[in-house]
Enzyme design. Structure first.
Site, PDB file in Angstrom:
ATOM      1  N   GLY A   1     -95.099 -41.938  16.285  1.00 14.47           N
ATOM      2  CA  GLY A   1     -96.240 -42.461  15.539  1.00 14.47           C
ATOM      3  C   GLY A   1     -95.966 -42.617  14.055  1.00 14.47           C
ATOM      4  N   ASP A   2     -96.871 -43.293  13.390  1.00 15.55           N
ATOM      5  CA  ASP A   2     -96.908 -43.438  11.928  1.00 15.55           C
ATOM      6  C   ASP A   2     -98.322 -43.949  11.635  1.00 15.55           C
ATOM      7  OD1 ASP A   2     -94.884 -43.461   9.463  1.00 15.55           O
ATOM      8  OD2 ASP A   2     -96.148 -45.208   9.201  1.00 15.55           O
TER       9      ASP A   2
ATOM     10  N   ASN B   1    -103.282 -38.190  10.036  1.00 18.40           N
ATOM     11  CA  ASN B   1    -102.548 -37.088  10.649  1.00 18.40           C
ATOM     12  C   ASN B   1    -101.893 -36.175   9.607  1.00 18.40           C
ATOM     13  OD1 ASN B   1     -99.505 -36.337  11.572  1.00 18.40           O
ATOM     14  ND2 ASN B   1    -100.977 -35.908  13.188  1.00 18.40           N
TER      15      ASN B   1
ATOM     16  N   GLN C   1     -85.617 -43.431   6.610  1.00 16.49           N
ATOM     17  CA  GLN C   1     -85.535 -42.582   7.798  1.00 16.49           C
ATOM     18  C   GLN C   1     -84.099 -42.118   8.072  1.00 16.49           C
ATOM     19  OE1 GLN C   1     -88.831 -42.587   9.551  1.00 16.49           O
ATOM     20  NE2 GLN C   1     -88.094 -40.632  10.337  1.00 16.49           N
TER      21      GLN C   1
ATOM     22  N   LYS D   1     -83.595 -39.079   5.792  1.00 17.23           N
ATOM     23  CA  LYS D   1     -84.534 -38.016   6.175  1.00 17.23           C
ATOM     24  C   LYS D   1     -84.056 -37.326   7.455  1.00 17.23           C
ATOM     25  CE  LYS D   1     -88.818 -39.400   6.474  1.00 17.23           C
ATOM     26  NZ  LYS D   1     -90.157 -39.823   6.947  1.00 17.23           N
TER      27      LYS D   1
ATOM     28  N   SER E   1     -90.223 -33.933  16.179  1.00 13.30           N
ATOM     29  CA  SER E   1     -89.939 -34.935  17.218  1.00 13.30           C
ATOM     30  C   SER E   1     -88.570 -34.647  17.837  1.00 13.30           C
ATOM     31  CB  SER E   1     -89.917 -36.340  16.615  1.00 13.30           C
ATOM     32  OG  SER E   1     -91.220 -36.832  16.436  1.00 13.30           O
TER      33      SER E   1
ATOM     34  N   LYS F   1     -87.198 -47.771  12.509  1.00 15.64           N
ATOM     35  CA  LYS F   1     -88.647 -47.857  12.293  1.00 15.64           C
ATOM     36  C   LYS F   1     -89.147 -49.113  12.953  1.00 15.64           C
ATOM     37  CE  LYS F   1     -91.934 -45.612  10.178  1.00 15.64           C
ATOM     38  NZ  LYS F   1     -92.038 -44.175   9.860  1.00 15.64           N
TER      39      LYS F   1
HETATM   40  P1  NDP Z   1    -102.703 -42.165   9.671  1.00 14.30           P
HETATM   41  O1  NDP Z   1    -102.887 -43.544  10.181  1.00 14.30           O
HETATM   42  O2  NDP Z   1    -103.073 -41.016  10.536  1.00 14.30           O
HETATM   43  O3  NDP Z   1    -103.489 -41.978   8.300  1.00 14.30           O
HETATM   44  C1  NDP Z   1    -103.244 -42.807   7.224  1.00 14.30           C
HETATM   45  C2  NDP Z   1    -104.176 -42.431   6.091  1.00 14.30           C
HETATM   46  O4  NDP Z   1    -103.786 -43.121   4.911  1.00 14.30           O
HETATM   47  C3  NDP Z   1    -105.622 -42.846   6.354  1.00 14.30           C
HETATM   48  O5  NDP Z   1    -106.490 -41.992   5.683  1.00 14.30           O
HETATM   49  C4  NDP Z   1    -105.668 -44.252   5.756  1.00 14.30           C
HETATM   50  O6  NDP Z   1    -106.959 -44.680   5.373  1.00 14.30           O
HETATM   51  C5  NDP Z   1    -104.789 -44.072   4.526  1.00 14.30           C
HETATM   52  N1  NDP Z   1    -104.140 -45.349   4.210  1.00 14.30           N
HETATM   53  C6  NDP Z   1    -103.265 -46.033   4.973  1.00 14.30           C
HETATM   54  N2  NDP Z   1    -102.898 -47.174   4.375  1.00 14.30           N
HETATM   55  C7  NDP Z   1    -103.565 -47.205   3.216  1.00 14.30           C
HETATM   56  C8  NDP Z   1    -103.612 -48.134   2.157  1.00 14.30           C
HETATM   57  N3  NDP Z   1    -102.887 -49.264   2.182  1.00 14.30           N
HETATM   58  N4  NDP Z   1    -104.397 -47.833   1.088  1.00 14.30           N
HETATM   59  C9  NDP Z   1    -105.134 -46.717   1.058  1.00 14.30           C
HETATM   60  N5  NDP Z   1    -105.133 -45.786   2.050  1.00 14.30           N
HETATM   61  C10 NDP Z   1    -104.368 -46.041   3.107  1.00 14.30           C
HETATM   62  O7  NDP Z   1    -101.183 -42.086   9.231  1.00 14.30           O
HETATM   63  P2  NDP Z   1    -100.261 -40.789   8.985  1.00 14.30           P
HETATM   64  O8  NDP Z   1    -101.060 -39.686   8.456  1.00 14.30           O
HETATM   65  O9  NDP Z   1     -99.447 -40.590  10.208  1.00 14.30           O
HETATM   66  O10 NDP Z   1     -99.255 -41.332   7.864  1.00 14.30           O
HETATM   67  C11 NDP Z   1     -99.526 -41.206   6.476  1.00 14.30           C
HETATM   68  C12 NDP Z   1     -98.244 -41.357   5.689  1.00 14.30           C
HETATM   69  O11 NDP Z   1     -97.321 -40.328   6.079  1.00 14.30           O
HETATM   70  C13 NDP Z   1     -97.482 -42.670   5.888  1.00 14.30           C
HETATM   71  O12 NDP Z   1     -96.817 -43.003   4.681  1.00 14.30           O
HETATM   72  C14 NDP Z   1     -96.447 -42.316   6.943  1.00 14.30           C
HETATM   73  O13 NDP Z   1     -95.338 -43.180   6.888  1.00 14.30           O
HETATM   74  C15 NDP Z   1     -96.086 -40.908   6.499  1.00 14.30           C
HETATM   75  N6  NDP Z   1     -95.477 -40.038   7.503  1.00 14.30           N
HETATM   76  C16 NDP Z   1     -96.072 -39.823   8.725  1.00 14.30           C
HETATM   77  C17 NDP Z   1     -95.498 -38.959   9.613  1.00 14.30           C
HETATM   78  C18 NDP Z   1     -96.137 -38.626  10.923  1.00 14.30           C
HETATM   79  O14 NDP Z   1     -95.587 -37.791  11.644  1.00 14.30           O
HETATM   80  N7  NDP Z   1     -97.269 -39.190  11.276  1.00 14.30           N
HETATM   81  C19 NDP Z   1     -94.206 -38.313   9.330  1.00 14.30           C
HETATM   82  C20 NDP Z   1     -93.702 -38.554   8.002  1.00 14.30           C
HETATM   83  C21 NDP Z   1     -94.328 -39.396   7.148  1.00 14.30           C
HETATM   84  P3  NDP Z   1    -107.764 -45.702   6.312  1.00 14.30           P
HETATM   85  O15 NDP Z   1    -108.088 -44.940   7.553  1.00 14.30           O
HETATM   86  O16 NDP Z   1    -108.953 -46.101   5.516  1.00 14.30           O
HETATM   87  O17 NDP Z   1    -106.832 -46.846   6.572  1.00 14.30           O
HETATM   88  O1  2IT Z   2     -91.958 -41.321   8.783  1.00 17.79           O
HETATM   89  C1  2IT Z   2     -91.713 -40.514   9.703  1.00 17.79           C
HETATM   90  O2  2IT Z   2     -90.825 -39.655   9.597  1.00 17.79           O
HETATM   91  C2  2IT Z   2     -92.526 -40.588  10.922  1.00 17.79           C
HETATM   92  N1  2IT Z   2     -93.440 -41.397  10.988  1.00 17.79           N
HETATM   93  C3  2IT Z   2     -92.227 -39.679  12.092  1.00 17.79           C
HETATM   94  C4  2IT Z   2     -91.111 -40.252  12.911  1.00 17.79           C
HETATM   95  C5  2IT Z   2     -90.828 -39.543  14.215  1.00 17.79           C
HETATM   96  O3  2IT Z   2     -89.943 -40.052  14.907  1.00 17.79           O
HETATM   97  O4  2IT Z   2     -91.429 -38.520  14.520  1.00 17.79           O
END
Ligand code: NDP
Ligand code: 2IT
Length: 451
Positions: A170-171, A245, A116, A119, A382, A131
């Site tokens: 969120g994450d 997401n 982070q 990034k 954000s 984080k």
């Molecule tokens: P969500 O919780 O909305 O979705 C996560 C997705 O990934 C779900 O479909 C979930 O499946 C799947 N998943 C999670 N863990 C596992 C695992 N161990 N094995 C297989 N599938 C898995 O999270 P986000 O979409 O917010 O985040 C997804 C990724 O993007 C993460 O790496 C996060 O750090 C990254 N990210 C998120 C940001 C954000 O703004 N939200 C910003 C930048 C990066 P299931 O529902 O079955 O668990």
């Molecule tokens: O991994 C990431 O960059 C996030 N989960 C978003 C972090 C944020 O502060 O919006």
């Protein structure tokens, strides 16, 4: 390991890090990748070594680890472990998401916090790196249980965060519902309506386009990467892993830009829809019903469901967007993708490609967009939410989306030019690490060391 650190200084810092906590494997993986990219910089800038920048940058400024007790619907007391890693505040307040998932441990928190830092630096906005999260599993819990858990989590976290100190978001496992419960508790405890969390509800301090930002930003960045090899999303077969997401809005934007998303997954299995996945169906299943992706075939009977998420990488595609979790694309998955004609892979999740997978795609000449750059649109937006909160203003969707697009263009260009300056034109991984690092390292030099 495919490549190893050669520079003596970087090697000694890395080896000491591993010796102190050999079990923090995800953290070591993130550090090793950055150190390999930084070798030429460290060799040409002895001032970083003299000021101990590398020893300092791998050590979080502060780690908070706390008990999260809560009561489930049956009246049973449960205890989880919460974390906030305040990694680096050289260029701004700590900023980064909260992850609620059973796999959360200190190694995962540190790898995410470390990534982070760079990034956030790449976004061009004044945000440090942090984080947090908890080994709590929101799956199968009632809304009331999630609410009580979030309130307990914030009762401790509140002491350590603030709009000018540390701003979580969120994450995985933390979306609009969780941010609402967390924010409500913060406000209850502090009697303050501030920008202490991002991802807030629109109309209650949230920014339009924050929900869509990571997935949209990923596609804006991927379009630039495709452009650099004379391609675009138009007519491309796209595989997006995950269905949360990031994945949902990546599916939406990739489709809008002319791609066809043929496969998506959750942790149980994957779906293939040769007519192109409709992100609205995914939204309905995941955001509204909180159900499993296998129910997609109830909405689209011509689609197919396959048990097990790993098989998603066997679906032939031109563009792969891993948007689920760390190390979800291993070396063998990358080999299959390459054999099936992959042209470009951009990381929506954090560190979704293992080092072997990155090595395989780069050696095969597949265009690679690293997470720190490709998924920075979420945290960048954000940052835009924080600006709007400070100004007590709300921008339109178009205004935020336009700024997001410009930020993603800027990130692509700074990665490209840093890669060129580092003597590795086209290597966006090196470019992202170098460009992200320099700003933070120079701010650390400027601020001196407290003895
Ligand atoms: P969500 O919780 O909305 O979705 C996560 C997705 O990934 C779900 O479909 C979930 O499946 C799947 N998943 C999670 N863990 C596992 C695992 N161990 N094995 C297989 N599938 C898995 O999270 P986000 O979409 O917010 O985040 C997804 C990724 O993007 C993460 O790496 C996060 O750090 C990254 N990210 C998120 C940001 C954000 O703004 N939200 C910003 C930048 C990066 P299931 O529902 O079955 O668990
Ligand atoms: O991994 C990431 O960059 C996030 N989960 C978003 C972090 C944020 O502060 O919006």
């Amino acid at each position: 390991m495919i490549m190893a650190i050669k520079n003596e200084y970087l090697k000694s810092v890395y080896e000491e890090l591993v010796a102190r906590a050999p079990w923090e494997t995800e953290f070591h993986q993130a550090v090793e990748e950055v150190f390999i990219s930084l070798e030429p910089i460290i060799e040409n800038h002895p001032e970083y070594q003299q000021a101990g920048i590398m020893e300092r940058i791998v050590e979080p400024e502060r780690i908070i680890c706390f008990r999260v007790p809560w009561v489930d619907d049956s009246g049973k007391v449960r205890v989880n472990r919460g974390y906030r890693v305040q990694f680096n505040s050289a260029i701004g307040p700590y900023k980064g998401g909260l992850r609620f998932h059973p796999s959360v441990n200190l190694s995962v928190m540190k790898f995410l916090g470390f990534e982070q830092i760079f990034k956030n630096s790449l976004t061009g906005l004044p945000m440090g790196g942090g984080k947090g999260g908890c080994d709590f599993d929101p799956k199968g819990k009632s809304d009331a249980e999630v609410m009580r858990f979030c309130q307990s989590f914030m009762t401790e976290l509140e002491k350590h965060i603030g709009a000018d100190t540390d701003v979580p978001a969120g994450d995985i496992g933390v979306g609009a519902r969780e941010i609402g419960f967390l924010y409500g508790q913060y406000k209850r405890l502090r009697n303050e309506h501030t920008g202490v969390l991002t991802g807030k509800k629109v109309g209650a301090g949230g920014s339009l386009a924050r929900t869509e930002a990571t997935g949209f930003g990923l596609c804006y960045f991927t379009e630039r990467v495709l452009g650099s090899i004379g391609e675009s999303f138009k007519g491309k077969r796209v595989v997006v892993s995950g269905s949360g997401n990031v994945a949902t809005y990546a599916c939406c934007k990739a489709t809008e830009l002319g791609g066809k998303v043929v496969a998506m997954c959750d942790s149980n299995g994957y779906i293939v829809d040769e007519n192109g996945i409709d992100y609205k169906v995914i939204q309905e299943i995941k955001e509204v019903k909180r159900d499993r992706i296998k129910t997609y075939v109830d909405y689209v009977p011509t689609a197919q469901y396959f048990e097990g998420c790993k098989g998603i990488w066997t679906v032939p595609c031109d563009v792969a967007l891993p948007c689920a979790t760390q190390n979800e694309v291993q070396g063998d998955d990358a080999e299959i993708l390459i054999k099936n004609g992959l042209k470009c892979i951009c990381e929506g999740a954090n560190m979704p490609c293992s080092p072997e997978a990155v090595h395989a795609v780069q050696s095969a000449g597949v265009a690679f967009g690293p997470a720190k750059a490709a998924n920075a649109g979420g945290v960048a937006t954000s940052g835009l939410e924080m600006s709007q909160n400070s100004m007590r203003l709300s921008w339109t969707f178009e205004e935020v989306d336009d700024r997001l697009k410009k930020i993603m263009d800027g990130i692509f260009e700074s990665c490209q030019s840093a890669a060129e300056r580092a003597g590795q034109p086209g290597n966006l991984l090196v470019g992202a690490n170098v460009a992200g690092f320099l700003k933070v390292a120079d701010a650390m030099l400027w601020q001196g060391i407290a003895y």
